[in-house]
Scaffold this motif. Structure first.
Motif, PDB file in Angstrom:
ATOM      1  N   LYS A  36      22.861  30.940  22.415  1.00  0.00           N
ATOM      2  CA  LYS A  36      22.001  31.417  23.518  1.00  0.00           C
ATOM      3  C   LYS A  36      22.820  31.868  24.723  1.00  0.00           C
ATOM      4  N   SER A  37      23.777  31.004  25.142  1.00  0.00           N
ATOM      5  CA  SER A  37      24.555  31.369  26.330  1.00  0.00           C
ATOM      6  C   SER A  37      25.336  32.650  26.051  1.00  0.00           C
ATOM      7  N   ASN A  76      21.973  37.084  16.689  1.00  0.00           N
ATOM      8  CA  ASN A  76      23.349  36.865  17.141  1.00  0.00           C
ATOM      9  C   ASN A  76      24.261  36.981  15.924  1.00  0.00           C
ATOM     10  N   HIS A  77      24.969  38.088  15.850  1.00  0.00           N
ATOM     11  CA  HIS A  77      25.682  38.449  14.624  1.00  0.00           C
ATOM     12  C   HIS A  77      26.927  37.604  14.369  1.00  0.00           C
TER      13      HIS A  77
END
Ligand code: ADP
Length: 557
Positions: free
Chosen positions: A73-74, A381-382
């Motif tokens: 997330k960040s 988020n790859h």
């Protein structure tokens, strides 16, 4: 390269003096207090003088339920902020401050990863501008004042068996969860059972993050209930007359901290309450500062959307006076496969079937955020192990819900890897938002908890323990029942059983006990066994850390 190596390499060549970053958002030298070359606190007066610009958009980044596979997330929040700036959308990021507990333990820091990082990461992850130390000191000053009051005659008749205010330390130290203090005879105080919370679980942290000014901070601290007297009536900090002293210790900690990303996007990192026992978002003052100083604010809420985003929306938003204009839900292919039943060791192998099975977790989070009337964009988020077939499958699953899922490569490429995400989020904000809060604070405690359990967790019913039922009666009598609910639940599942992955249904949530956090202004509802002082794992991250003779740090992720 590790996160710290990337950060150090870029810091040496690129990091800008913090005055330059401040100037980018219209803050002069007199508006900030510098902590070295690359960190500053923003004076509250500088923020008071400024008003909200016409255009000010708030983007909330949240995620599916966390898994050992990691969501990022960040990392996505930072990369999205960088991408928006690359698109010439003036953007500020607002994040939480790291706690030393997770830093030394297992989870890692809170400054993002790869090429989407905030710097100087070593400082931010360690002592930063001293906010955690100030909070720890303030928390323990109050504890010492309580015990001293009892020692000096106990005018308030505090029942030492019913003191709920604990001591605090910002490190995972399970040996301090339950302690006996005051041993050694009359000069050493009155013996009693006590315990330690990790600093980020202290009510003071939640208060710091919700306070809007020093005056508000003091009023909130005065309202803290530290326990009961021998008539079972609540005793507050105001009764002890020490709200002034405790507020004084926090006067600098209240000012938002300004730093920068590797791409020089101004970033506030301020306050970090636990997202289980508390509300899990950075401070109202930092978010407000970002809203005032930029056209776009990208911020993050802790854990999955069932905890962090729900509390952001139901606890923080009413106090902030501004709801998000868009939500970004971060998911990883790996974590969805994990939710679909794949073992950790096999997550790198392509498995569209497991991904499809695990999608139920993301789907429920999407629907939950849409209930508030908010536009949702999914950020994939790859990870390098993701295959094209898996990415396409996930995009198709989201498309069936009319939601865009954007393959996001900010970890590998920084802001450049987040341009598609930024464009999708900008497009999602074109339509006006019809924001609908989940519940009305005027409803009964039972109704509020049941609404969260049924509408967010997807559960069937709520059971209240005898103690919780008794507490609810007391809260009504005390006039505390109109506060929002802060659920304390495992972050790993929609239910209160961390092993139930995916999207469980037909479960009942048991509320064991409530904790009235009157200073923070919410009632914590404890489900299951929620720890407020974590322990360190078998192999703590501390084992990898070192510092060279010249002060260079290694192994900090
Ligand atoms: P969260 O905010 O969800 O807790 P973070 O953004 O702090 O997660 O990331 C946790 C860790 O995972 C960091 O060390 C980061 O470098 C790593 N990470 C995040 N995204 C990726 C990615 N796409 N590929 C590899 N590692 C990643």
């Amino acid at each position: 390269m590790s996160d710290i190596e990337i950060a150090q390499q870029n810091e040496q060549s690129e990091i800008k003096p913090i005055q330059t970053i401040a100037a980018q958002i219209g803050l002069g030298q007199h508006d900030i207090e510098q902590y070295g070359e690359y960190k500053a606190k923003v004076k509250l007066a500088a923020l008071d003088q400024r008003t909200l610009p016409q255009e000010h958009k708030l983007i909330l980044v949240t995620s599916i339920n966390p898994t050992p596979a990691g969501e990022g997330k960040s990392t996505v929040t930072i990369g999205l902020g960088d991408a928006l700036n690359r698109l010439n959308k003036q953007t500020i990021i607002a994040l939480r401050e790291p706690s030393l507990g997770p830093v030394m333990g297992i989870k890692g820091g809170a400054t993002g990863g790869g090429y989407a990082q905030v710097v100087p990461m070593e400082d931010i992850n360690l002592h930063f501008t001293g906010d955690m130390h100030a909070l720890t000191s303030a928390n323990n000053t109050l504890a010492a004042l309580i015990d001293n009051h009892i020692q000096q005659g106990n005018e308030l008749h505090i029942d030492q068996r019913r003191i709920t205010w604990k001591r605090a330390l910002d490190i995972n130290d399970r040996a301090l969860r339950n302690v006996v203090i005051g041993l050694g005879g009359p000069f050493q105080g009155v013996p009693r059972e006590d315990g330690f919370n990790i600093t980020v679980a202290s009510e003071l942290m939640a208060i710091l993050c919700l306070a809007t000014s020093i005056t508000d901070l003091k009023a909130r601290i005065a309202r803290i209930v530290i326990g009961d007297n021998d008539q079972k009536q609540p005793v507050t900090v105001a009764d002890l007359k020490v709200q002034g002293a405790i507020t004084m210790l926090l006067k600098d900690a209240l000012k938002p901290n300004l730093v920068q990303t590797l791409e020089h996007t101004p970033t506030f990192i301020h306050g970090g309450p636990f997202a289980n026992i508390a509300h899990g978002c950075n401070s109202i003052l930092a978010t407000t500062a970002a809203l005032k100083l930029a056209d776009y604010t990208v911020t993050e809420a802790g854990f999955g959307a069932d905890l962090g985003a729900e509390k952001f929306l139901d606890i923080k938003v009413p106090q902030l006076g501004k709801h998000p204009d868009a939500v970004v839900l971060v998911a990883t292919i790996r974590a969805l496969k994990y939710n679909g039943g794949v073992a950790l060791a096999d997550l790198k192998t392509e498995n569209v079937a497991a991904l499809t099975a695990g999608f139920v977790n993301l789907k429920r989070h999407i629907k939950n955020m849409q209930q508030y009337g908010l536009p949702v964009t999914v950020s994939i988020n790859h990870f390098v192990s993701d295959t094209a077939a898996e990415v396409t499958a996930l995009q198709n699953l989201c498309a069936e819900l009319n939601v865009q899922a954007i393959d996001t490569k900010v970890w590998a490429n920084g802001g450049a890897g987040g341009i598609d995400l930024a464009n999708a989020v900008l497009a999602s904000m074109q339509t006006t938002v019809d924001y609908r809060p989940l519940y009305d604070n005027q409803a009964s405690i039972t109704d509020k908890v049941t609404t969260i359990v049924q509408k967010i967790y997807g559960g069937q019913a709520v059971e209240f323990s005898t103690k919780a039922k008794r507490q609810m009666q007391t809260f009504v009598a005390n006039g505390w029942d109109k506060l929002p609910i802060c659920m304390a639940k495992t972050q790993y599942s929609f239910s209160d059983d961390p092993k139930q992955l995916g999207a469980p249904t037909d479960f009942t949530i048991t509320i064991r006990e409530f904790v009235p956090d009157l200073g923070a202004g919410f009632l914590v509802a404890l489900t299951g066994n929620v720890l407020t002082m974590p322990g360190l794992p078998k192999k703590p991250a501390a084992l990898n850390m070192d510092v060279a003779a010249d002060g260079t740090i290694t192994g900090l992720f």
